[in-house]
Design a protein around this motif. Structure first.
Motif, mmCIF file in Angstrom:
data_model
loop_
_atom_site.group_PDB
_atom_site.id
_atom_site.type_symbol
_atom_site.label_atom_id
_atom_site.label_comp_id
_atom_site.label_asym_id
_atom_site.label_seq_id
_atom_site.Cartn_x
_atom_site.Cartn_y
_atom_site.Cartn_z
ATOM 1 N N TYR A 1 0.814 -1.399 0.006
ATOM 2 C CA TYR A 1 -0.166 0.068 -0.016
ATOM 3 C C TYR A 1 0.638 1.198 0.057
ATOM 4 O O TYR A 1 0.391 2.357 -0.685
ATOM 5 C CB TYR A 1 -1.057 0.085 1.226
ATOM 6 N N PRO A 2 1.835 1.352 0.726
ATOM 7 C CA PRO A 2 2.605 2.631 0.675
ATOM 8 C C PRO A 2 2.982 3.223 -0.626
ATOM 9 O O PRO A 2 2.802 4.448 -0.884
ATOM 10 C CB PRO A 2 4.030 2.424 1.397
ATOM 11 N N ALA A 3 3.509 2.234 -1.475
ATOM 12 C CA ALA A 3 3.880 2.803 -2.960
ATOM 13 C C ALA A 3 2.650 2.953 -3.730
ATOM 14 O O ALA A 3 2.751 3.999 -4.544
ATOM 15 C CB ALA A 3 4.777 1.804 -3.586
ATOM 16 N N ILE B 1 13.454 2.848 -8.859
ATOM 17 C CA ILE B 1 14.584 3.045 -7.803
ATOM 18 C C ILE B 1 14.344 3.928 -6.578
ATOM 19 O O ILE B 1 14.570 3.489 -5.661
ATOM 20 C CB ILE B 1 15.912 3.358 -8.586
ATOM 21 N N ALA B 2 13.741 4.925 -7.194
ATOM 22 C CA ALA B 2 13.309 6.331 -6.265
ATOM 23 C C ALA B 2 12.397 5.702 -5.286
ATOM 24 O O ALA B 2 12.324 5.828 -3.843
ATOM 25 C CB ALA B 2 13.010 7.433 -6.725
ATOM 26 N N MET B 3 11.260 4.963 -5.727
ATOM 27 C CA MET B 3 10.310 4.610 -5.278
ATOM 28 C C MET B 3 10.616 3.494 -4.060
ATOM 29 O O MET B 3 9.920 3.479 -2.855
ATOM 30 C CB MET B 3 9.069 3.816 -5.923
ATOM 31 N N TYR C 1 13.847 -8.444 2.320
ATOM 32 C CA TYR C 1 14.157 -7.534 1.297
ATOM 33 C C TYR C 1 15.270 -6.599 2.051
ATOM 34 O O TYR C 1 16.108 -6.231 1.406
ATOM 35 C CB TYR C 1 12.848 -6.621 1.089
ATOM 36 N N VAL C 2 14.906 -6.111 3.211
ATOM 37 C CA VAL C 2 16.012 -5.262 4.007
ATOM 38 C C VAL C 2 17.270 -5.846 3.931
ATOM 39 O O VAL C 2 18.177 -5.249 3.897
ATOM 40 C CB VAL C 2 15.223 -4.757 5.326
ATOM 41 N N ALA C 3 17.086 -6.896 4.632
ATOM 42 C CA ALA C 3 18.474 -7.841 4.782
ATOM 43 C C ALA C 3 19.302 -8.039 3.749
ATOM 44 O O ALA C 3 20.393 -7.898 3.638
ATOM 45 C CB ALA C 3 17.961 -9.287 5.466
ATOM 46 N N ALA C 4 18.682 -8.239 2.472
ATOM 47 C CA ALA C 4 19.242 -8.391 1.295
ATOM 48 C C ALA C 4 20.017 -7.290 0.567
ATOM 49 O O ALA C 4 21.089 -7.254 0.242
ATOM 50 C CB ALA C 4 18.596 -9.069 0.287
ATOM 51 N N THR C 5 19.278 -6.175 0.957
ATOM 52 C CA THR C 5 19.970 -4.746 0.258
ATOM 53 C C THR C 5 21.021 -4.277 1.492
ATOM 54 O O THR C 5 21.826 -3.239 0.869
ATOM 55 C CB THR C 5 18.905 -3.846 0.148
ATOM 56 N N GLU D 1 9.093 2.287 -0.472
ATOM 57 C CA GLU D 1 8.883 1.065 -0.210
ATOM 58 C C GLU D 1 9.692 0.463 1.167
ATOM 59 O O GLU D 1 9.301 -0.151 1.796
ATOM 60 C CB GLU D 1 9.073 0.118 -1.584
ATOM 61 N N LYS D 2 11.000 0.687 0.624
ATOM 62 C CA LYS D 2 11.899 0.173 1.862
ATOM 63 C C LYS D 2 11.557 0.553 3.192
ATOM 64 O O LYS D 2 11.690 -0.200 4.059
ATOM 65 C CB LYS D 2 13.383 0.343 1.520
ATOM 66 N N ARG D 3 11.363 1.776 3.382
ATOM 67 C CA ARG D 3 10.954 2.503 4.618
ATOM 68 C C ARG D 3 9.915 1.869 5.471
ATOM 69 O O ARG D 3 9.681 2.015 6.657
ATOM 70 C CB ARG D 3 10.772 3.902 4.387
ATOM 71 N N PHE D 4 8.982 1.438 4.916
ATOM 72 C CA PHE D 4 7.811 0.755 5.419
ATOM 73 C C PHE D 4 8.021 -0.775 5.783
ATOM 74 O O PHE D 4 7.209 -1.464 6.458
ATOM 75 C CB PHE D 4 6.545 0.948 4.399
ATOM 76 N N LEU D 5 8.826 -1.408 5.231
ATOM 77 C CA LEU D 5 8.798 -2.871 5.633
ATOM 78 C C LEU D 5 9.549 -2.942 6.874
ATOM 79 O O LEU D 5 10.541 -2.263 7.508
ATOM 80 C CB LEU D 5 10.140 -3.588 4.441
ATOM 81 N N LEU D 6 9.136 -4.305 7.501
ATOM 82 C CA LEU D 6 9.641 -4.563 8.701
ATOM 83 C C LEU D 6 11.258 -4.811 8.697
ATOM 84 O O LEU D 6 11.926 -5.392 7.753
ATOM 85 C CB LEU D 6 8.956 -5.829 9.240
ATOM 86 N N ARG D 7 11.946 -4.342 9.889
ATOM 87 C CA ARG D 7 13.440 -4.812 9.792
ATOM 88 C C ARG D 7 13.656 -6.225 9.730
ATOM 89 O O ARG D 7 14.888 -6.706 9.266
ATOM 90 C CB ARG D 7 14.009 -4.202 11.210
#
Length: 364
Positions: A85-87, A325-327, A342-346, A332-338
């Protein structure tokens, strides 16, 4: 709860496949919306319809796994909302606000009831109620601001049906329920396709694309997840049969078998022939998908590269890639759980980090 302990679920190609599917839809829309004959080759070798169906297959595989791995319905729901939903909200509001600059209406008439209706309808996944903005893209071949969002409505409905279906799987036998839902979806789509042929009304075709018309692809992906050990053990035979079905389907439609055959091919390339952690820099496929349509429309409205279709195509792809990329990084990344893979891989430099394309936060 059913969870597979399979190394293919941590190293796979689903990130790459989803980006390829999003790219396919973008290229086909660039041709269809522009009408540039020099780009006609795109529609002859690529199909946006097949790409969308493949998206649904991947979602079926991933989302049922997400639910099975979630500790509760609330946990599952939070992950789905955070991922999608955020994006989605961002692209709807960006279009609603920024496209005032290209509207033929003045500010007073632009921010009207029609604008409010567009915002409310699109933010609630009911984009078909108001696909256009006042005075925006009226001179284009199609005035819709973002014609790609219709699939997100179906995707959201899929997410809502998963808990119900899993309950039925646990209450009754899983395989018969999968077959029942799958066949019911195919029957619904075929019934409306027949009605469209008999009446000549495209409204039936449009209804056939909605839920539950596309549910067969989602369920095919789910079936492969639930019976993954069998799928893996007999992959050579299953893949051979699927290839024959898809080949035959070109000249002689096989609607009952085509969804599962397509799912077999998609999941095979997703789980086998691993090409590396393609998502280590981020998952740009979702942003690419939801941004490409308004970008194409804007280019056409402004008349950019009208005399140079190839430059037009390259510019659209570059602009959409930049936006995706900007999105990812800004929204997107800012709303994911830690804990999200996705966050871990990046953030992990290790190639051995789990692939984000298959995890409890996975969605297109």
């Amino acid at each position: 709860m059913l969870q597979h302990d399979n190394p293919r679920l941590t190293k796979n190609n689903f990130d790459l496949l989803r980006l390829l599917f999003a790219g396919t839809v973008c290229l086909v829309h660039a041709y269809e919306l522009s009408g540039f004959q020099q780009l006609g080759w795109i529609a002859s070798i690529l199909s946006s319809a097949v790409a969308v169906k493949a998206f649904f297959v991947v979602s079926g595989f991933l989302i049922f796994m997400s639910f099975e791995r979630s500790s509760s319905f609330a946990s599952y729901a939070r992950k789905r909302i955070r991922r999608i939903y955020p994006a989605y909200f961002t692209v709807v509001m960006l279009c609603a606000i920024l496209l005032a600059a290209v509207s033929t209406k003045n500010i007073e008439h632009y921010f009207s009831f029609a604008w409010v209706k567009y915002v409310l309808a699109n933010l609630t996944f009911l984009n078909f109620l108001q696909p256009t903005l006042p005075g925006v893209f009226d001179s284009n071949k199609l005035a819709a601001v973002n014609g790609a969002l219709w699939t997100l409505k179906i995707e959201a409905m899929f997410y809502l049906t998963v808990p119900i279906l899993v309950f039925l799987f646990r209450r009754f036998s899983r395989l018969p329920m999968l077959i029942l839902v799958y066949c019911s979806s195919v029957a619904y789509a075929e019934l409306l396709a027949t009605a469209a042929q008999l009446t000549g009304s495209e409204a039936y075709l449009e209804l056939g694309r909605q839920l539950p018309g596309q549910l067969s692809y989602f369920m095919a992906g789910a079936a492969i997840y639930y019976f993954l050990p069998i799928f893996e053990r007999h992959i050579k035979y299953i893949l051979a049969v699927a290839a024959l079905i898809l080949a035959a389907n070109i000249g002689f439609p096989l609607p009952l078998f085509e969804p599962f055959a397509l799912a077999t091919v998609v999941v095979f390339f997703g789980l086998f022939l691993y090409v590396g952690n393609f998502g280590k820099h981020g998952d740009f496929s979702y942003g690419f998908y939801i941004l490409h349509f308004p970008i194409i429309q804007l280019f056409l409205h402004m008349g950019w590269f009208r005399e140079s279709p190839w430059y037009f195509l390259v510019a659209v792809v570059l602009a959409t890639t930049t936006g995706a990329i900007a999105m990812w990084h800004l929204v997107e990344k800012r709303f994911l759980l830690r804990s999200s893979h996705y966050v871990a891989a990046t953030t992990s430099p290790s190639e051995s980090a789990p692939n984000p394309a298959l995890n409890t936060d996975a969605a297109r």
